[in-house]
Design a protein around this motif. Structure first.
Motif, PDB file in Angstrom:
ATOM      1  N   THR A  96       0.813  -1.218   0.000  1.00 20.06           N
ATOM      2  CA  THR A  96       0.000   0.000   0.000  1.00 20.06           C
ATOM      3  C   THR A  96       0.843   1.263   0.000  1.00 20.06           C
ATOM      4  OG1 THR A  96      -0.148  -0.067   2.427  1.00 20.06           O
ATOM      5  CG2 THR A  96      -1.917  -1.143   1.180  1.00 20.06           C
ATOM      6  N   TYR A  97       2.139   1.120   0.203  1.00 18.82           N
ATOM      7  CA  TYR A  97       3.035   2.283   0.210  1.00 18.82           C
ATOM      8  C   TYR A  97       3.983   2.171  -0.988  1.00 18.82           C
ATOM      9  CZ  TYR A  97       6.237   5.883   1.940  1.00 18.82           C
ATOM     10  OH  TYR A  97       6.997   7.017   2.079  1.00 18.82           O
ATOM     11  N   GLY A  98       3.819   3.046  -1.953  1.00 19.83           N
ATOM     12  CA  GLY A  98       4.646   3.010  -3.142  1.00 19.83           C
ATOM     13  C   GLY A  98       4.439   1.787  -4.012  1.00 19.83           C
ATOM     14  N   PRO A  99       3.190   1.328  -4.182  1.00 20.26           N
ATOM     15  CA  PRO A  99       2.975   0.102  -4.955  1.00 20.26           C
ATOM     16  C   PRO A  99       3.003   0.347  -6.459  1.00 20.26           C
ATOM     17  CG  PRO A  99       0.870   0.986  -4.280  1.00 20.26           C
ATOM     18  CD  PRO A  99       1.922   1.901  -3.690  1.00 20.26           C
ATOM     19  N   THR A 100       3.182  -0.722  -7.216  1.00 17.63           N
ATOM     20  CA  THR A 100       2.911  -0.677  -8.646  1.00 17.63           C
ATOM     21  C   THR A 100       1.398  -0.768  -8.817  1.00 17.63           C
ATOM     22  OG1 THR A 100       3.000  -3.087  -8.857  1.00 17.63           O
ATOM     23  CG2 THR A 100       5.081  -1.883  -9.118  1.00 17.63           C
ATOM     24  N   GLY A 103      -0.198  -3.679  -7.193  1.00 11.97           N
ATOM     25  CA  GLY A 103      -0.232  -3.765  -5.735  1.00 11.97           C
ATOM     26  C   GLY A 103       0.959  -4.487  -5.147  1.00 11.97           C
ATOM     27  N   VAL A 104       2.084  -4.480  -5.867  1.00 10.41           N
ATOM     28  CA  VAL A 104       3.309  -5.099  -5.362  1.00 10.41           C
ATOM     29  C   VAL A 104       4.440  -4.087  -5.435  1.00 10.41           C
ATOM     30  CG1 VAL A 104       2.535  -7.396  -6.056  1.00 10.41           C
ATOM     31  CG2 VAL A 104       3.961  -6.048  -7.622  1.00 10.41           C
ATOM     32  N   THR A 105       5.617  -4.467  -4.956  1.00  8.88           N
ATOM     33  CA  THR A 105       6.758  -3.566  -5.019  1.00  8.88           C
ATOM     34  C   THR A 105       7.319  -3.505  -6.438  1.00  8.88           C
ATOM     35  OG1 THR A 105       8.314  -5.329  -4.459  1.00  8.88           O
ATOM     36  CG2 THR A 105       7.384  -4.069  -2.628  1.00  8.88           C
ATOM     37  N   ALA A 106       8.081  -2.454  -6.695  1.00  5.34           N
ATOM     38  CA  ALA A 106       8.649  -2.270  -8.028  1.00  5.34           C
ATOM     39  C   ALA A 106       9.598  -3.402  -8.390  1.00  5.34           C
ATOM     40  CB  ALA A 106       9.379  -0.925  -8.095  1.00  5.34           C
ATOM     41  N   TRP A 107      10.314  -3.930  -7.403  1.00  5.27           N
ATOM     42  CA  TRP A 107      11.295  -4.978  -7.695  1.00  5.27           C
ATOM     43  C   TRP A 107      10.676  -6.380  -7.780  1.00  5.27           C
ATOM     44  CZ3 TRP A 107      11.196  -1.578  -3.683  1.00  5.27           C
ATOM     45  CH2 TRP A 107      10.808  -2.079  -2.437  1.00  5.27           C
TER      46      TRP A 107
END
Length: 345
Positions: A96-100, A103-107
């Protein structure tokens, strides 16, 4: 949203009363209706992979009888290690913080497959029923902050690999090692650790301006958090050559509960100032504040302020996948701050 907010789960109170009891009972019942894997004999392939394996944690120990096939991850980084080891979780937390947009992380974006992995909303409470419905063989949570009540509930669903000593303070190396053992891939996990160590060592050698510069990592704003030496985001910077500011080391002597971050009053922020100050507050807000703008690191241009939520998240969720990604993002700005500190010395 301050840098500390994504990790607010560390301070999450345990739900009590009838709702909590109903959740526990529902989760336990669902777990009891699972595949009955614990009753199956361990095959030769499992034995060859090192199973059964017993892993210690802050609450006791967990035994995994056979190689897990259905993996659920909780916390920040476990899914990164799972992906890096060539496995795919059936469930993992929604970002929820900085998601793509997924809804997942960029990496994790190029590895996530919504048809194979369910995203779990674990922001304010643990979705025990949804976890149980996934019928996991193991729950991986070596970098988390839940209490023993939650641990027991999760363990009633599947063997749960919890954090080994303190909430949110498991090093990226230990996270990788624990998950490697849990999945029967210790050798591959060791290779991942070696690869990241080599990458960090290369960064240190290519950036001599980092060596022995003092550093303080904070989250300043409505509340002022200072991240302690046991926090992985601080550890990764130490591994790159930085050393902790004297004020941070002094504050650590008061950290009797061994928390990953401590709050200080705004008037005491100057006491943890360093050659390089790292923070997740926007530059405009930081420089407009008379207390923050008066810091020595700000005056000499050696405050490194990260404004991109994905970068902040990458620095916070240190893992074998996030490190390579975030280094590409932060090295130019971090180097500029360290050089400014060097020029002013």
């Amino acid at each position: 949203m301050s840098w500390s907010r994504p990790r607010a789960a560390a301070f999450r109170p345990v739900r009590a009363g009838a709702l909590a009891l109903a959740t526990v009972l529902a989760a336990t019942t669902l777990a009891a209706c699972g595949s009955g894997a614990d009753e199956q004999p361990t095959g030769s392939a499992d034995a060859a992979a090192g199973f059964p394996v017993t892993l210690k944690n802050v609450f006791g120990e967990t035994t995994i009888e056979k190689k897990p096939e259905r993996i659920v991850t909780l916390g920040w980084n476990a899914q990164d290690v799972v992906y890096a080891l060539g496995e795919t979780p059936v469930g993992m937390p929604k970002v929820t913080y900085g998601p793509t947009k997924e809804g997942v992380t960029a990496w994790d974006a190029d590895k996530f497959d919504a048809t194979r992995t369910t995203l779990l909303d674990a922001g304010d409470s643990y979705p025990f029923e949804k976890i149980a419905a996934l019928k996991p063989d193991v729950i991986l949570a070596p970098y988390e902050g839940f209490d023993e009540t939650v641990y027991k509930t999760l363990s009633g669903i599947a063997p749960t690999v919890a954090y080994p000593w303190a909430p949110w303070q498991t090093t990226w190396q230990d996270q990788t090692t624990l998950i490697g053992k849990a999945l029967g891939k210790s050798s591959e996990a060791d290779q991942l650790i070696t690869g990241i160590k080599d990458r960090i060592a290369k960064v240190a050698s290519e950036h001599p301006e980092f060596k022995d510069k003092t550093i303080a990592v904070g989250s300043f704003g409505p509340e002022n958090y200072v991240y302690m030496p046991g926090d992985p985001r601080v550890q990764i910077l130490n591994e790159m050559g930085f050393k902790n500011a004297p004020g941070v080391d002094k504050l650590e002597t008061t950290n009797t509960k061994k928390e990953f971050a401590l709050t200080i009053s705004k008037e005491k922020v100057s006491e943890i100032d360093a050659d390089v100050l790292v923070d997740g507050l926007t530059a405009a807000k930081f420089n407009a504040d008379p207390v923050y703008s008066a810091l020595g690191s700000v005056k000499k241009g050696s405050a490194y302020l990260m404004e991109d939520q994905q970068v902040i998240s990458g620095m916070s969720a240190v893992s074998v996948l996030s490190v390579p990604w975030v280094l590409d993002q932060i090295l130019p700005g971090l180097s500029k701050a360290a050089q400014a500190a060097q020029a002013a010395s």
